[in-house]
Design a protein around this motif. Structure first.
Motif: not given
Length: 169
Positions: A158-159, A54, A161-162, A69, A34, A58, A28-29
């Motif tokens: 990131n959000r 997250s 991908r999470l 990242a 992170w 970040t 994801a990152c």
């Protein structure tokens, strides 16, 4: 009002062996700091708790953490071969004209020369033209302003991908 049951994908993530969870977070990152922060805060009661962790992680990335990242992201218009995540997120460039792809390559190179890192944008749902316009607009920013925009864009990525990580079964 909190739900008494944790969504199945989040419950699975919460119970993953640490190495497997770290690997999933790294996809994801690419920031080690992170991922370490998110791992340390498990288990999460809600997906919103995971997103908040997250966002906080970040926001606290140091300059080297942010560089780490960004190094995990390919240039817009050139997703990593065999990387379905990059290809999916950059779908807006897939059908772009050869002219737009060539222009994006030039802009990516100019941006990278100016700022020393890849042009990072949350590409999900954006057209090739929107991404081109964004790099044209942002290339004039100060390095300090651009770092903060990059941090914001990284948070959005990131959000997304999470969400995929905890929604997949």
């Amino acid at each position: 009002m909190t739900s008494t049951s944790t969504p199945p994908g989040l419950a699975r993530f919460n119970t993953l062996e640490e190495h497997a969870a770290r690997t999933a977070l790294h996809e994801a990152c690419a920031s080690t700091a992170w991922a370490r922060r998110l791992l340390a805060a498990r288990p999460y009661a809600t997906v919103e708790d995971l997103y908040a962790a997250s966002d906080a992680a970040t926001a606290e990335l140091t300059a080297p953490d942010l560089d780490e990242a960004m190094a995990g992201h390919p240039p817009i218009g050139r997703p990593k071969p065999g990387d379905p995540t990059s290809a999916r997120e950059q779908r807006g460039m897939a059908g772009a004209s050869d002219e737009l792809k060539a222009e994006m390559l030039e802009l990516n190179l100019a941006y990278q020369e100016r700022f020393g890192h890849v042009f990072l944008i949350c590409a999900t749902g954006r057209t090739g033209e929107q991404m081109r316009d964004a790099v044209k607009e942002r290339i004039g920013n100060t390095p300090e302003r651009e770092r903060e925009i990059v941090r914001t864009e990284l948070g959005k990525i990131n959000r997304i991908r999470l969400a995929r990580l905890v929604e997949e079964d």
